[in-house]
Design a protein around this motif. Structure first.
Motif, PDB file in Angstrom:
ATOM      1  N   ARG A 136     -45.347  -4.822  18.989  1.00 41.55           N
ATOM      2  CA  ARG A 136     -46.055  -4.025  18.459  1.00 41.55           C
ATOM      3  C   ARG A 136     -46.171  -2.707  18.974  1.00 41.55           C
ATOM      4  NH1 ARG A 136     -51.096  -8.118  18.071  1.00 41.55           N
ATOM      5  NH2 ARG A 136     -50.596  -8.062  20.429  1.00 41.55           N
ATOM      6  N   VAL A 137     -46.106  -2.434  20.176  1.00 42.42           N
ATOM      7  CA  VAL A 137     -46.283  -1.276  20.920  1.00 42.42           C
ATOM      8  C   VAL A 137     -44.989  -0.551  20.723  1.00 42.42           C
ATOM      9  CG1 VAL A 137     -46.538  -0.124  23.089  1.00 42.42           C
ATOM     10  CG2 VAL A 137     -47.937  -2.185  22.498  1.00 42.42           C
ATOM     11  N   ARG A 138     -44.026  -1.017  20.858  1.00 40.84           N
ATOM     12  CA  ARG A 138     -42.502  -0.308  20.676  1.00 40.84           C
ATOM     13  C   ARG A 138     -42.507  -0.004  19.212  1.00 40.84           C
ATOM     14  NH1 ARG A 138     -40.771  -5.142  23.288  1.00 40.84           N
ATOM     15  NH2 ARG A 138     -39.534  -5.772  21.428  1.00 40.84           N
ATOM     16  N   PHE A 139     -42.893  -0.824  18.103  1.00 41.37           N
ATOM     17  CA  PHE A 139     -42.836  -0.362  16.809  1.00 41.37           C
ATOM     18  C   PHE A 139     -43.751   0.685  16.504  1.00 41.37           C
ATOM     19  CE2 PHE A 139     -43.704  -0.541  12.298  1.00 41.37           C
ATOM     20  CZ  PHE A 139     -42.735  -0.614  11.681  1.00 41.37           C
ATOM     21  N   ALA A 140     -45.039   0.717  16.975  1.00 44.06           N
ATOM     22  CA  ALA A 140     -45.721   1.968  16.906  1.00 44.06           C
ATOM     23  C   ALA A 140     -45.169   3.130  17.474  1.00 44.06           C
ATOM     24  CB  ALA A 140     -47.193   1.833  17.619  1.00 44.06           C
ATOM     25  N   GLN A 141     -44.436   3.146  18.843  1.00 44.89           N
ATOM     26  CA  GLN A 141     -43.681   4.398  19.258  1.00 44.89           C
ATOM     27  C   GLN A 141     -42.607   4.904  18.331  1.00 44.89           C
ATOM     28  OE1 GLN A 141     -42.960   2.170  22.889  1.00 44.89           O
ATOM     29  NE2 GLN A 141     -44.502   3.227  23.996  1.00 44.89           N
ATOM     30  N   PHE A 142     -41.692   3.859  17.989  1.00 42.72           N
ATOM     31  CA  PHE A 142     -40.961   4.166  16.875  1.00 42.72           C
ATOM     32  C   PHE A 142     -41.377   4.676  15.608  1.00 42.72           C
ATOM     33  CE2 PHE A 142     -39.225   2.481  13.063  1.00 42.72           C
ATOM     34  CZ  PHE A 142     -37.866   2.960  12.684  1.00 42.72           C
ATOM     35  N   ALA A 143     -42.347   4.322  15.074  1.00 43.82           N
ATOM     36  CA  ALA A 143     -43.153   5.031  14.072  1.00 43.82           C
ATOM     37  C   ALA A 143     -43.386   6.444  14.299  1.00 43.82           C
ATOM     38  CB  ALA A 143     -44.133   4.170  13.399  1.00 43.82           C
ATOM     39  N   ASP A 144     -43.984   6.830  15.626  1.00 44.90           N
ATOM     40  CA  ASP A 144     -44.369   8.152  15.993  1.00 44.90           C
ATOM     41  C   ASP A 144     -43.128   8.978  16.081  1.00 44.90           C
ATOM     42  OD1 ASP A 144     -47.088   7.353  15.937  1.00 44.90           O
ATOM     43  OD2 ASP A 144     -47.090   7.133  18.105  1.00 44.90           O
ATOM     44  N   VAL A 145     -41.888   8.648  16.594  1.00 43.76           N
ATOM     45  CA  VAL A 145     -40.836   9.213  16.674  1.00 43.76           C
ATOM     46  C   VAL A 145     -40.180   9.803  15.369  1.00 43.76           C
ATOM     47  CG1 VAL A 145     -38.377   9.465  17.565  1.00 43.76           C
ATOM     48  CG2 VAL A 145     -40.400   8.620  19.173  1.00 43.76           C
ATOM     49  N   THR A 146     -40.212   8.411  14.300  1.00 39.09           N
ATOM     50  CA  THR A 146     -39.704   8.652  13.266  1.00 39.09           C
ATOM     51  C   THR A 146     -40.581   9.646  12.263  1.00 39.09           C
ATOM     52  OG1 THR A 146     -39.337   6.434  13.012  1.00 39.09           O
ATOM     53  CG2 THR A 146     -39.442   7.826  10.931  1.00 39.09           C
ATOM     54  N   LYS A 147     -41.872   9.901  12.380  1.00 40.36           N
ATOM     55  CA  LYS A 147     -42.630  11.003  11.800  1.00 40.36           C
ATOM     56  C   LYS A 147     -42.352  12.231  12.368  1.00 40.36           C
ATOM     57  CE  LYS A 147     -46.405   7.963  10.582  1.00 40.36           C
ATOM     58  NZ  LYS A 147     -47.956   7.522  11.051  1.00 40.36           N
ATOM     59  N   SER A 148     -42.242  12.557  13.868  1.00 37.40           N
ATOM     60  CA  SER A 148     -41.801  13.795  14.394  1.00 37.40           C
ATOM     61  C   SER A 148     -40.452  14.136  13.817  1.00 37.40           C
ATOM     62  CB  SER A 148     -41.857  13.696  15.788  1.00 37.40           C
ATOM     63  OG  SER A 148     -41.552  14.866  16.535  1.00 37.40           O
ATOM     64  N   LEU A 149     -39.406  13.108  13.819  1.00 39.05           N
ATOM     65  CA  LEU A 149     -38.336  13.728  12.992  1.00 39.05           C
ATOM     66  C   LEU A 149     -38.269  14.189  11.777  1.00 39.05           C
ATOM     67  CD1 LEU A 149     -35.899  10.875  14.641  1.00 39.05           C
ATOM     68  CD2 LEU A 149     -35.651  13.269  15.262  1.00 39.05           C
TER      69      LEU A 149
END
Length: 365
Positions: free
Chosen positions: A38-51
């Motif tokens: 769940r932490v990894r998915f949240a980090q992935f979502a943050d990077v996706t938004k930044s991109l």
């Protein structure tokens, strides 16, 4: 050759399909990665938004890209995710810069006073709208690329403030440094000739806004060409083209607007041209009847129709689809030449696009 880091407009789909990203989300064994999925998915979502926030941006160094993309993310970003993102947006570009060439004087005379838009291909956004005559549409690109000889052909002075000029030139250089080229569009032309300045301004505004990715203007409903922005290259082709010679009799002239679409292949033009059409018996019973296909008043293809097959469309009159082959002799005579309604005895092209030319007197079925 130079290395840059550019976030393309399709970054989201490419990011979701990336094998390194999928490994990051599925694995518990990566260095610096949280064991909790769940932490990894949240980090992935943050990077996706930044991109997604940085679509269209280009960075000349990996440090600059990493700072812009990751420094504002709370809790930091795992190394594996950083590397996946940076590798995905890495691009090697050749520094050769293809400056647009001045168009013939005849084209400038046809355009008259016009409104134009410059589009950034990295995120499909309009970044400058201007007005002018002659080759003014290329003025800022020529200045940004130091094409001083071409700039001597400009007919009118630049009227923008120093701040606007500097910002526009900086954007253009960034686009070229990222390996792309500015796209030039005419959104309204012959303004002085129309007598309706307000209407011309309206068409220009709608045309420019319609270029932006995902434009939702109701003015564009129905795909009408009235407000469509046209690439400069297409207008140059249209206005510089020689007129077509006399059409063969009999023949069929077809208007297929999508045949002028950028990147369209000859195979796609053929499929688009085949129909369905309201082909009468006189056309269908003529062996190897020539089929001349045009868009934006420029002939795009020429075929010989070998056969016709009916297309079932409940509630409509009988419609027909042809099967044919390209004709090299017809292509050499007509393709890339200008055709106007008067050539077939008409004042304007019909909306349905079907123009049989069976006699020298007038069109028929």
């Amino acid at each position: 050759m130079a290395t840059v880091w550019t976030i393309p407009i399709d970054i989201t789909s490419r990011w979701l399909d990336n094998s390194e990203v999928q490994t990051f989300l599925a694995s518990n064994d990566l260095d610096n990665a949280a064991p909790d999925p769940r932490v990894r998915f949240a980090q992935f979502a943050d990077v996706t938004k930044s991109l997604e926030r940085h679509i269209g941006h280009t960075f000349s160094s990996v440090q600059g890209a990493a700072t812009a993309l990751f420094d504002g993310i709370d809790g930091g970003v795992p190394v594996a995710l950083k590397l996946a993102a940076l590798r995905l947006i890495l691009k090697e570009v050749y520094q050769t810069r293809h400056a647009p060439q001045p168009f013939p004087k005849r084209v400038g005379e046809e355009l008259g006073t016009y409104v134009y838009a410059l589009l950034d291909p990295r995120n499909r956004s309009v970044f400058y709208v201007g007005a002018g005559r002659g080759p003014r549409v290329y003025g800022y690109v020529w200045e940004a690329l130091a094409e001083n000889e071409h700039r001597q052909t400009l007919e009118d002075p630049e009227t923008d403030s120093a701040e606007v000029k500097a910002a526009t030139i900086a954007r253009i250089r960034e686009i070229y440094d990222s390996g792309h080229e500015v796209e030039h569009y005419i959104v309204a032309h012959r303004i002085a000739d129309t007598g309706d300045v307000a209407g011309a301004v309206r068409r220009g505004v709608v045309g420019a806004l319609g270029l932006n990715e995902g434009a939702l203007l109701s003015n564009l409903a129905g795909g009408t060409g009235e407000h469509r922005a046209v690439p400069v290259d297409d207008l140059v082709l249209q206005y510089a083209a020689e007129p077509v010679p006399n059409l063969p009799t009999p023949c069929v002239v077809l208007e297929v607007p999508a045949a002028s679409r950028r990147g369209v292949t000859q195979e796609e033009v053929y499929e688009l041209s085949r129909g369905a059409w309201a082909a009468g018996a006189a056309v269908r019973n003529t062996d190897d009847i020539p089929v001349i296909v045009f868009a934006d008043n420029i002939v795009r293809a020429a075929y010989r129709a070998k056969s016709w097959s009916s297309v079932a469309r409940p509630g409509d009159a009988a419609l027909w689809r042809f099967a044919g082959e390209p004709d090299t002799e017809l292509e050499s005579q007509f393709v890339n030449k200008r055709i106007v309604p008067a050539k077939v005895g008409l004042k304007k092209w019909p909306n349905h696009g079907w123009v049989p030319h069976l006699t020298q007197a007038r069109p028929g079925r």
